[in-house]
Design a protein around this motif. Structure first.
Motif, PDB file in Angstrom:
ATOM      1  N   ILE A 164     -30.044   1.844 -17.704  1.00 33.45           N
ATOM      2  CA  ILE A 164     -28.735   1.614 -17.091  1.00 33.45           C
ATOM      3  C   ILE A 164     -28.955   1.147 -15.658  1.00 33.45           C
ATOM      4  O   ILE A 164     -29.597   1.828 -14.858  1.00 33.45           O
ATOM      5  N   ASN A 165     -28.438  -0.011 -15.324  1.00 28.55           N
ATOM      6  CA  ASN A 165     -28.574  -0.571 -13.980  1.00 28.55           C
ATOM      7  C   ASN A 165     -27.394  -0.114 -13.124  1.00 28.55           C
ATOM      8  O   ASN A 165     -26.243  -0.494 -13.377  1.00 28.55           O
ATOM      9  N   LEU A 166     -27.680   0.716 -12.124  1.00 23.11           N
ATOM     10  CA  LEU A 166     -26.648   1.232 -11.226  1.00 23.11           C
ATOM     11  C   LEU A 166     -26.672   0.456  -9.920  1.00 23.11           C
ATOM     12  O   LEU A 166     -27.727   0.078  -9.413  1.00 23.11           O
ATOM     13  N   ARG A 167     -25.488   0.251  -9.355  1.00 22.68           N
ATOM     14  CA  ARG A 167     -25.364  -0.485  -8.110  1.00 22.68           C
ATOM     15  C   ARG A 167     -24.595   0.352  -7.099  1.00 22.68           C
ATOM     16  O   ARG A 167     -23.852   1.263  -7.473  1.00 22.68           O
ATOM     17  N   PRO A 168     -24.735   0.041  -5.795  1.00 24.19           N
ATOM     18  CA  PRO A 168     -23.973   0.782  -4.782  1.00 24.19           C
ATOM     19  C   PRO A 168     -22.471   0.631  -5.009  1.00 24.19           C
ATOM     20  O   PRO A 168     -21.997  -0.362  -5.562  1.00 24.19           O
ATOM     21  N   GLY A 169     -21.741   1.642  -4.571  1.00 27.98           N
ATOM     22  CA  GLY A 169     -20.296   1.648  -4.777  1.00 27.98           C
ATOM     23  C   GLY A 169     -19.568   0.582  -3.978  1.00 27.98           C
ATOM     24  O   GLY A 169     -20.098   0.012  -3.024  1.00 27.98           O
ATOM     25  N   THR A 170     -18.355   0.318  -4.382  1.00 30.05           N
ATOM     26  CA  THR A 170     -17.507  -0.679  -3.726  1.00 30.05           C
ATOM     27  C   THR A 170     -16.109  -0.103  -3.516  1.00 30.05           C
ATOM     28  O   THR A 170     -15.762   0.948  -4.057  1.00 30.05           O
ATOM     29  N   VAL A 171     -15.294  -0.809  -2.733  1.00 29.70           N
ATOM     30  CA  VAL A 171     -13.899  -0.456  -2.497  1.00 29.70           C
ATOM     31  C   VAL A 171     -13.024  -1.574  -3.061  1.00 29.70           C
ATOM     32  O   VAL A 171     -13.201  -2.752  -2.706  1.00 29.70           O
ATOM     33  N   THR A 172     -12.114  -1.216  -3.935  1.00 30.00           N
ATOM     34  CA  THR A 172     -11.197  -2.188  -4.542  1.00 30.00           C
ATOM     35  C   THR A 172      -9.822  -2.040  -3.906  1.00 30.00           C
ATOM     36  O   THR A 172      -9.264  -0.941  -3.861  1.00 30.00           O
ATOM     37  N   VAL A 173      -9.275  -3.139  -3.396  1.00 28.04           N
ATOM     38  CA  VAL A 173      -7.952  -3.144  -2.762  1.00 28.04           C
ATOM     39  C   VAL A 173      -6.942  -3.681  -3.776  1.00 28.04           C
ATOM     40  O   VAL A 173      -7.110  -4.782  -4.318  1.00 28.04           O
ATOM     41  N   LEU A 174      -5.900  -2.881  -4.032  1.00 31.97           N
ATOM     42  CA  LEU A 174      -4.886  -3.245  -5.030  1.00 31.97           C
ATOM     43  C   LEU A 174      -3.512  -3.310  -4.371  1.00 31.97           C
ATOM     44  O   LEU A 174      -2.820  -2.298  -4.244  1.00 31.97           O
ATOM     45  N   PRO A 175      -3.063  -4.501  -3.935  1.00 33.00           N
ATOM     46  CA  PRO A 175      -1.689  -4.612  -3.422  1.00 33.00           C
ATOM     47  C   PRO A 175      -0.685  -4.396  -4.555  1.00 33.00           C
ATOM     48  O   PRO A 175      -0.870  -4.901  -5.667  1.00 33.00           O
ATOM     49  N   VAL A 176       0.375  -3.661  -4.283  1.00 32.10           N
ATOM     50  CA  VAL A 176       1.384  -3.400  -5.317  1.00 32.10           C
ATOM     51  C   VAL A 176       2.750  -3.977  -4.971  1.00 32.10           C
ATOM     52  O   VAL A 176       3.639  -4.019  -5.828  1.00 32.10           O
ATOM     53  N   GLY A 177       2.944  -4.424  -3.726  1.00 29.44           N
ATOM     54  CA  GLY A 177       4.246  -4.989  -3.380  1.00 29.44           C
ATOM     55  C   GLY A 177       4.228  -5.658  -2.020  1.00 29.44           C
ATOM     56  O   GLY A 177       3.475  -5.247  -1.128  1.00 29.44           O
ATOM     57  N   GLN A 178       5.041  -6.705  -1.872  1.00 25.84           N
ATOM     58  CA  GLN A 178       5.200  -7.406  -0.600  1.00 25.84           C
ATOM     59  C   GLN A 178       6.683  -7.674  -0.367  1.00 25.84           C
ATOM     60  O   GLN A 178       7.420  -7.969  -1.310  1.00 25.84           O
ATOM     61  N   LYS A 179       7.103  -7.568   0.908  1.00 22.78           N
ATOM     62  CA  LYS A 179       8.492  -7.804   1.251  1.00 22.78           C
ATOM     63  C   LYS A 179       8.573  -8.534   2.585  1.00 22.78           C
ATOM     64  O   LYS A 179       8.004  -8.094   3.581  1.00 22.78           O
ATOM     65  N   LYS A 180       9.299  -9.658   2.595  1.00 19.84           N
ATOM     66  CA  LYS A 180       9.532 -10.402   3.831  1.00 19.84           C
ATOM     67  C   LYS A 180      10.947 -10.089   4.331  1.00 19.84           C
ATOM     68  O   LYS A 180      11.890  -9.991   3.544  1.00 19.84           O
ATOM     69  N   PHE A 181      11.080  -9.931   5.645  1.00 19.12           N
ATOM     70  CA  PHE A 181      12.398  -9.707   6.241  1.00 19.12           C
ATOM     71  C   PHE A 181      12.409 -10.335   7.628  1.00 19.12           C
ATOM     72  O   PHE A 181      11.358 -10.593   8.227  1.00 19.12           O
ATOM     73  N   THR A 182      13.597 -10.568   8.136  1.00 22.60           N
ATOM     74  CA  THR A 182      13.728 -11.275   9.411  1.00 22.60           C
ATOM     75  C   THR A 182      13.894 -10.340  10.597  1.00 22.60           C
ATOM     76  O   THR A 182      13.434 -10.629  11.698  1.00 22.60           O
ATOM     77  N   ALA A 183      14.562  -9.203  10.396  1.00 26.80           N
ATOM     78  CA  ALA A 183      14.775  -8.262  11.496  1.00 26.80           C
ATOM     79  C   ALA A 183      15.056  -6.888  10.912  1.00 26.80           C
ATOM     80  O   ALA A 183      15.321  -6.734   9.722  1.00 26.80           O
ATOM     81  N   GLY A 184      14.981  -5.893  11.805  1.00 29.27           N
ATOM     82  CA  GLY A 184      15.314  -4.543  11.367  1.00 29.27           C
ATOM     83  C   GLY A 184      14.161  -3.891  10.623  1.00 29.27           C
ATOM     84  O   GLY A 184      13.056  -3.770  11.142  1.00 29.27           O
ATOM     85  N   GLU A 185      14.407  -3.477   9.369  1.00 31.15           N
ATOM     86  CA  GLU A 185      13.426  -2.691   8.611  1.00 31.15           C
ATOM     87  C   GLU A 185      13.260  -3.246   7.209  1.00 31.15           C
ATOM     88  O   GLU A 185      14.226  -3.643   6.558  1.00 31.15           O
ATOM     89  N   GLY A 186      12.018  -3.253   6.750  1.00 36.46           N
ATOM     90  CA  GLY A 186      11.706  -3.596   5.366  1.00 36.46           C
ATOM     91  C   GLY A 186      11.164  -2.370   4.649  1.00 36.46           C
ATOM     92  O   GLY A 186      10.564  -1.483   5.262  1.00 36.46           O
ATOM     93  N   ARG A 187      11.392  -2.311   3.336  1.00 34.46           N
ATOM     94  CA  ARG A 187      10.974  -1.135   2.571  1.00 34.46           C
ATOM     95  C   ARG A 187      10.396  -1.548   1.225  1.00 34.46           C
ATOM     96  O   ARG A 187      10.886  -2.481   0.579  1.00 34.46           O
ATOM     97  N   ILE A 188       9.361  -0.809   0.786  1.00 35.81           N
ATOM     98  CA  ILE A 188       8.781  -0.951  -0.542  1.00 35.81           C
ATOM     99  C   ILE A 188       8.717   0.432  -1.158  1.00 35.81           C
ATOM    100  O   ILE A 188       8.084   1.338  -0.600  1.00 35.81           O
ATOM    101  N   SER A 189       9.362   0.619  -2.304  1.00 35.50           N
ATOM    102  CA  SER A 189       9.344   1.899  -3.008  1.00 35.50           C
ATOM    103  C   SER A 189       8.552   1.740  -4.304  1.00 35.50           C
ATOM    104  O   SER A 189       8.779   0.794  -5.063  1.00 35.50           O
ATOM    105  N   VAL A 190       7.650   2.683  -4.539  1.00 36.63           N
ATOM    106  CA  VAL A 190       6.799   2.671  -5.724  1.00 36.63           C
ATOM    107  C   VAL A 190       7.041   3.959  -6.489  1.00 36.63           C
ATOM    108  O   VAL A 190       7.061   5.044  -5.901  1.00 36.63           O
TER     109      VAL A 190
END
Length: 232
Positions: A164-190
């Motif tokens: 079994i060939n083992l390799r050093p660990g890695t970090v996986t980045v998983l985006p789940v949501g994006q929101k664009k807004f012009t002013a005030g507040e933006g929200r993402i609920s999961v």
């Protein structure tokens, strides 16, 4: 006659003595002692400076991330109501990691800046760290032939050597949501989202993140919130 009267009198006297000898005065009932008072247990007061751990799969959110820009804007990104729970992967493979996650992520731009905002965007997601990555499995038969197979095939029966060939660990980045807004507040609920990573044979780590970007005609300002690291 006198003898009979005397005999009767003697019998009556003996009966009286017999009755007196075997007649006892009932004893006075003693009151039942009451049980001792239970010892009062004093409960220590909770230390208000020590945070109470959230129940179940809930995880504490990290501190809000704040950025004050040189032109006078204030960016704030934060999270609340986060839950992270390790669940059995649908593939049932021992090298897969799967999690059930929820949370609310918010980003806001406030203040009285000297420049004009052209927009803002909020991205939320998760980072999964794996201590060891499993590589391909090499099967070397007795005759010397070598075959390379996919990692962690179950139910495989061979005669020979397995590597079994083992390799050093890695970090996986998983985006789940994006929101664009012009002013005030933006929200993402999961809520109830399943995320996974494969080929992980070591311990895994899960961390939420949210990145807020504010833009003007000539600048971009970026600030990132990161949650607590949960080891699984």
């Amino acid at each position: 006659m006198l003898t009979r009267v005397a005999a009767v009198s003697s019998a009556l006297v003996l009966a009286a003595v017999w009755t007196m000898a075997f007649t006892t005065t009932p004893a006075t009932a003693q009151p039942t002692p009451s049980p001792p008072d239970p010892v009062q247990q004093t409960q220590p007061l909770a230390d208000p400076t020590v945070p109470v751990p959230p129940p179940g799969a809930a995880v504490p959110s990290g501190a809000p991330a704040v950025l004050k820009t040189p032109d006078g804007w204030e960016l704030t990104v934060q999270a609340k109501d986060e839950t992270q729970e390790a669940v059995a992967p649908l593939t049932t493979a021992v090298s897969s990691r799967e999690y059930l996650v929820s949370g609310t992520f918010t980003g806001s731009v406030a203040g009285d800046g000297s420049t004009e905002l052209t927009g803002a965007s909020l991205e939320a997601g998760y980072r999964i760290g794996c201590g060891i990555i499993g590589g391909p499995v090499e099967l070397r038969a007795t005759g010397g032939a070598e075959t390379v197979l996919n990692p962690f095939l179950e139910g495989l029966s061979v005669t020979g050597e397995m590597k079994i060939n083992l390799r050093p660990g890695t970090v996986t980045v998983l985006p789940v949501g994006q929101k664009k807004f012009t002013a005030g507040e933006g929200r993402i609920s999961v809520s109830g989202l399943r995320i996974k990573v494969d080929s992980c044979v070591g311990q895994s780590f899960l961390q939420s993140y949210a990145t807020l970007t504010s833009s003007t005609a000539d600048t971009d300002d970026v600030v990132t919130y990161v949650g607590e690291i949960k080891a699984v």
